[in-house]
Motif scaffolding. Structure first.
Motif, PDB file in Angstrom:
ATOM      1  N   PHE A 105      -4.292   1.133  -1.874  1.00 59.81           N
ATOM      2  CA  PHE A 105      -4.878  -0.204  -1.974  1.00 59.81           C
ATOM      3  C   PHE A 105      -4.856  -0.681  -3.430  1.00 59.81           C
ATOM      4  O   PHE A 105      -4.425  -1.809  -3.731  1.00 59.81           O
ATOM      5  CB  PHE A 105      -6.315  -0.167  -1.450  1.00 59.81           C
ATOM      6  CG  PHE A 105      -6.812  -1.498  -0.940  1.00 59.81           C
ATOM      7  CD1 PHE A 105      -6.433  -2.686  -1.529  1.00 59.81           C
ATOM      8  CD2 PHE A 105      -7.683  -1.553   0.137  1.00 59.81           C
ATOM      9  CE1 PHE A 105      -6.898  -3.908  -1.069  1.00 59.81           C
ATOM     10  CE2 PHE A 105      -8.155  -2.766   0.616  1.00 59.81           C
ATOM     11  CZ  PHE A 105      -7.755  -3.944   0.015  1.00 59.81           C
ATOM     12  N   PHE A 106      -5.315   0.153  -4.353  1.00 59.93           N
ATOM     13  CA  PHE A 106      -5.381  -0.249  -5.754  1.00 59.93           C
ATOM     14  C   PHE A 106      -3.994  -0.450  -6.359  1.00 59.93           C
ATOM     15  O   PHE A 106      -3.804  -1.324  -7.214  1.00 59.93           O
ATOM     16  CB  PHE A 106      -6.160   0.790  -6.566  1.00 59.93           C
ATOM     17  CG  PHE A 106      -7.650   0.655  -6.457  1.00 59.93           C
ATOM     18  CD1 PHE A 106      -8.297  -0.477  -6.914  1.00 59.93           C
ATOM     19  CD2 PHE A 106      -8.418   1.655  -5.882  1.00 59.93           C
ATOM     20  CE1 PHE A 106      -9.675  -0.617  -6.818  1.00 59.93           C
ATOM     21  CE2 PHE A 106      -9.789   1.531  -5.774  1.00 59.93           C
ATOM     22  CZ  PHE A 106     -10.420   0.391  -6.240  1.00 59.93           C
ATOM     23  N   LEU A 107      -3.029   0.368  -5.943  1.00 63.24           N
ATOM     24  CA  LEU A 107      -1.675   0.266  -6.496  1.00 63.24           C
ATOM     25  C   LEU A 107      -0.845  -0.814  -5.805  1.00 63.24           C
ATOM     26  O   LEU A 107       0.310  -1.039  -6.182  1.00 63.24           O
ATOM     27  CB  LEU A 107      -0.955   1.618  -6.387  1.00 63.24           C
ATOM     28  CG  LEU A 107      -1.578   2.772  -7.192  1.00 63.24           C
ATOM     29  CD1 LEU A 107      -0.815   4.067  -6.929  1.00 63.24           C
ATOM     30  CD2 LEU A 107      -1.578   2.453  -8.684  1.00 63.24           C
ATOM     31  N   LYS A 108      -1.423  -1.453  -4.784  1.00 64.87           N
ATOM     32  CA  LYS A 108      -0.724  -2.503  -4.022  1.00 64.87           C
ATOM     33  C   LYS A 108       0.584  -1.976  -3.416  1.00 64.87           C
ATOM     34  O   LYS A 108       1.593  -2.694  -3.339  1.00 64.87           O
ATOM     35  CB  LYS A 108      -0.412  -3.713  -4.929  1.00 64.87           C
ATOM     36  CG  LYS A 108      -1.616  -4.295  -5.639  1.00 64.87           C
ATOM     37  CD  LYS A 108      -2.634  -4.854  -4.666  1.00 64.87           C
ATOM     38  CE  LYS A 108      -3.764  -5.570  -5.399  1.00 64.87           C
ATOM     39  NZ  LYS A 108      -4.541  -4.684  -6.280  1.00 64.87           N
ATOM     40  N   MET A 207       8.953   5.587  -2.038  1.00 62.87           N
ATOM     41  CA  MET A 207       7.616   5.488  -2.619  1.00 62.87           C
ATOM     42  C   MET A 207       7.532   4.271  -3.534  1.00 62.87           C
ATOM     43  O   MET A 207       8.427   4.026  -4.339  1.00 62.87           O
ATOM     44  CB  MET A 207       7.284   6.762  -3.392  1.00 62.87           C
ATOM     45  CG  MET A 207       7.153   7.984  -2.503  1.00 62.87           C
ATOM     46  SD  MET A 207       6.607   9.428  -3.412  1.00 62.87           S
ATOM     47  CE  MET A 207       6.487  10.630  -2.076  1.00 62.87           C
ATOM     48  N   SER A 208       6.438   3.559  -3.413  1.00 66.47           N
ATOM     49  CA  SER A 208       6.259   2.321  -4.164  1.00 66.47           C
ATOM     50  C   SER A 208       5.974   2.600  -5.636  1.00 66.47           C
ATOM     51  O   SER A 208       5.379   3.613  -5.989  1.00 66.47           O
ATOM     52  CB  SER A 208       5.109   1.519  -3.560  1.00 66.47           C
ATOM     53  OG  SER A 208       4.814   0.393  -4.334  1.00 66.47           O
ATOM     54  N   VAL A 209       6.392   1.671  -6.477  1.00 61.42           N
ATOM     55  CA  VAL A 209       6.079   1.716  -7.903  1.00 61.42           C
ATOM     56  C   VAL A 209       4.900   0.783  -8.144  1.00 61.42           C
ATOM     57  O   VAL A 209       4.875  -0.336  -7.615  1.00 61.42           O
ATOM     58  CB  VAL A 209       7.292   1.262  -8.747  1.00 61.42           C
ATOM     59  CG1 VAL A 209       6.945   1.269 -10.224  1.00 61.42           C
ATOM     60  CG2 VAL A 209       8.486   2.156  -8.468  1.00 61.42           C
ATOM     61  N   PRO A 210       3.872   1.214  -8.889  1.00 62.26           N
ATOM     62  CA  PRO A 210       2.727   0.333  -9.163  1.00 62.26           C
ATOM     63  C   PRO A 210       3.167  -1.025  -9.693  1.00 62.26           C
ATOM     64  O   PRO A 210       4.130  -1.130 -10.464  1.00 62.26           O
ATOM     65  CB  PRO A 210       1.931   1.120 -10.214  1.00 62.26           C
ATOM     66  CG  PRO A 210       2.265   2.541  -9.937  1.00 62.26           C
ATOM     67  CD  PRO A 210       3.701   2.540  -9.489  1.00 62.26           C
ATOM     68  N   LEU A 211       2.449  -2.057  -9.288  1.00 70.01           N
ATOM     69  CA  LEU A 211       2.830  -3.429  -9.610  1.00 70.01           C
ATOM     70  C   LEU A 211       2.892  -3.678 -11.113  1.00 70.01           C
ATOM     71  O   LEU A 211       3.810  -4.345 -11.593  1.00 70.01           O
ATOM     72  CB  LEU A 211       1.838  -4.397  -8.953  1.00 70.01           C
ATOM     73  CG  LEU A 211       2.151  -5.887  -9.029  1.00 70.01           C
ATOM     74  CD1 LEU A 211       3.504  -6.170  -8.393  1.00 70.01           C
ATOM     75  CD2 LEU A 211       1.060  -6.680  -8.324  1.00 70.01           C
ATOM     76  N   VAL A 315      -4.153  -6.532   5.608  1.00 67.18           N
ATOM     77  CA  VAL A 315      -4.088  -6.705   4.157  1.00 67.18           C
ATOM     78  C   VAL A 315      -2.689  -7.051   3.637  1.00 67.18           C
ATOM     79  O   VAL A 315      -2.541  -7.976   2.824  1.00 67.18           O
ATOM     80  CB  VAL A 315      -4.644  -5.438   3.447  1.00 67.18           C
ATOM     81  CG1 VAL A 315      -4.152  -5.363   2.009  1.00 67.18           C
ATOM     82  CG2 VAL A 315      -6.159  -5.463   3.438  1.00 67.18           C
ATOM     83  N   PRO A 316      -1.629  -6.355   4.050  1.00 66.63           N
ATOM     84  CA  PRO A 316      -0.303  -6.688   3.495  1.00 66.63           C
ATOM     85  C   PRO A 316       0.136  -8.113   3.792  1.00 66.63           C
ATOM     86  O   PRO A 316       0.899  -8.716   3.020  1.00 66.63           O
ATOM     87  CB  PRO A 316       0.634  -5.687   4.189  1.00 66.63           C
ATOM     88  CG  PRO A 316      -0.252  -4.609   4.699  1.00 66.63           C
ATOM     89  CD  PRO A 316      -1.549  -5.266   5.024  1.00 66.63           C
ATOM     90  N   ARG A 321       0.212 -12.769  -2.923  1.00 69.92           N
ATOM     91  CA  ARG A 321       0.560 -12.683  -4.347  1.00 69.92           C
ATOM     92  C   ARG A 321       1.229 -11.337  -4.644  1.00 69.92           C
ATOM     93  O   ARG A 321       2.220 -11.288  -5.367  1.00 69.92           O
ATOM     94  CB  ARG A 321      -0.698 -12.861  -5.200  1.00 69.92           C
ATOM     95  CG  ARG A 321      -1.299 -14.254  -5.150  1.00 69.92           C
ATOM     96  CD  ARG A 321      -2.533 -14.347  -6.034  1.00 69.92           C
ATOM     97  NE  ARG A 321      -2.204 -14.086  -7.443  1.00 69.92           N
ATOM     98  CZ  ARG A 321      -1.775 -14.990  -8.296  1.00 69.92           C
ATOM     99  NH1 ARG A 321      -1.621 -16.255  -7.897  1.00 69.92           N
ATOM    100  NH2 ARG A 321      -1.516 -14.682  -9.552  1.00 69.92           N
ATOM    101  N   ALA A 322       0.672 -10.260  -4.109  1.00 66.73           N
ATOM    102  CA  ALA A 322       1.273  -8.949  -4.341  1.00 66.73           C
ATOM    103  C   ALA A 322       2.664  -8.879  -3.729  1.00 66.73           C
ATOM    104  O   ALA A 322       3.572  -8.262  -4.306  1.00 66.73           O
ATOM    105  CB  ALA A 322       0.385  -7.849  -3.759  1.00 66.73           C
ATOM    106  N   SER A 323       2.863  -9.516  -2.591  1.00 68.67           N
ATOM    107  CA  SER A 323       4.184  -9.520  -1.949  1.00 68.67           C
ATOM    108  C   SER A 323       5.228 -10.213  -2.805  1.00 68.67           C
ATOM    109  O   SER A 323       6.416  -9.884  -2.760  1.00 68.67           O
ATOM    110  CB  SER A 323       4.102 -10.203  -0.576  1.00 68.67           C
ATOM    111  OG  SER A 323       3.257  -9.481   0.283  1.00 68.67           O
TER     112      SER A 323
END
Length: 353
Positions: A105-108, A207-211, A315-316, A321-323
């Motif tokens: 959640f915090f790392l989006k 794996m996602s990279v932090p925003l 949430v996604p 904005r995060a998208s």
């Protein structure tokens, strides 16, 4: 190697070998959070393995459940250890699942194109909580019996379908042997399919990279990668060793008490409360006034928790904005509020009389 070649000749594992050889994991200052998912998966495997061993002796009936657990603990060789590992690993599993949830959640990490990965993970978290709730009743002791009675009573407060939900969970109007049989059936329904789907989506999307790190990259630039095998796998296994050490220490030095056998006709003992992962919700419902704006307080609280659960699933799709790769402070604040609420009310609920 001859055994691997023999299997490869018959199953053609070349694509899997190529995938493992080419797969990489982003390397950055926040990569420590990547290991929470693997540790949770490891504890899930421990639950399955120890659960199968316990099923060899456990009898899911009101007349024999308590005695069968007592037999496992006192007569079966290393039965006490297997039960303690199973009980403690269930609690550690849920704790790590929550930690993994908040890190994502915090790392989006739910942002495009990983929306379905998030949804499958949230459903897994809810399922783990359901397994924890159903497994709590299986020893059929006094504490679990009355805590289950309170917990299923909360389900009965759901508007429109409350009475149906209560009877569905209990197998009747009261907690009886039928409830135990239903909880046993729910508990042994392994979530392998959902776990497999979640892992497939993680492997498919990577794996996602932090925003904040992604925003610093130049056009076309990629975060440095480490090979998935053996570099990342060996680090993951090291994290598993840490989990095993903690689990073994808890199982050996803090054995899970069996308590006294449940008596449905006994008076409810004081201080009955659910397991720690439900304490925040339980204590919140206790604080809600009996009537709020003309509505029954408990029913209104259950509806609020249901809306919160639906919000987490969506949430996604709500965090646009995060998208788009933009800063999303609102959802960061919401995650922080949620974390503070859970920790605070869990502690308060633990010490409340």
């Amino acid at each position: 190697m001859k055994a691997i070649d023999w299997i490869d000749e018959r199953l053609d594992l070349s694509e899997i070998r190529h995938f493992i050889a080419e797969k990489g994991v982003p390397v950055h200052t926040q990569k420590i959070w990547y290991y929470l998912g693997g540790m949770t998966l490891f504890l899930f495997a421990v639950q399955i393995f120890t659960g199968i061993l316990l099923l060899l002796y456990y009898r899911p009936s009101a007349a024999e459940a308590y005695e069968s657990v007592q037999f496992i603990v006192t007569q079966v060789q290393f039965g006490w250890l297997i039960r303690n590992i199973h009980s403690w690993s269930a609690n550690l599993l849920i704790g790590l699942a929550f930690a993994h949830f908040f890190s994502v959640f915090f790392l989006k990490s739910y942002r495009k194109p990983r929306e379905l990965t998030w949804v499958s993970g949230i459903l897994l978290l809810f399922l783990m909580l359901g397994f924890g709730f159903s497994g709590y009743l299986l020893p059929w002791n006094e504490l679990s019996f009355f805590a289950t009675k309170v917990g299923t009573g909360i389900a009965g407060a759901v508007p429109l379908i409350g009475h149906f939900s209560l009877r569905l969970l209990r197998g009747g109007d009261d907690v009886t042997g039928a409830t135990l049989s239903r909880f046993y059936g729910l508990h042994v329904a392994v979530a392998t399919a959902l776990v497999a789907l979640h892992l497939l989506l993680v492997q498919r999307q990577g794996m996602s990279v932090p925003l904040d790190i992604e925003k610093k990259l130049k056009p076309g630039e990629r975060v440095p990668q480490m090979p998935f095998f053996p570099n990342y796998v060996l680090r993951d296994v090291l994290a598993w060793y840490v989990v095993v050490a903690v689990l073994a220490a808890l199982a050996a030095f803090y054995p899970w008490e069996l308590g006294t056998k449940a008596d449905p006709f006994a008076v409810v003992p004081p201080g009955i409360r659910p397991e720690w992962y439900f304490l925040a919700m339980f204590h919140t419902l206790k604080l809600v006034p009996s009537h709020v704006l003309g509505f029954e307080g408990e029913r209104l609280g259950v509806v609020a928790f249901g809306i919160a659960a639906l919000f987490l699933v969506l949430v996604p799709f709500l965090d646009r904005r995060a998208s788009r790769g933009e800063s999303s402070r609102l959802f960061t604040v919401l995650a922080a509020i949620g974390l503070v609420y859970l920790v605070t009310f869990t502690i308060i609920g633990h010490y409340a009389k």
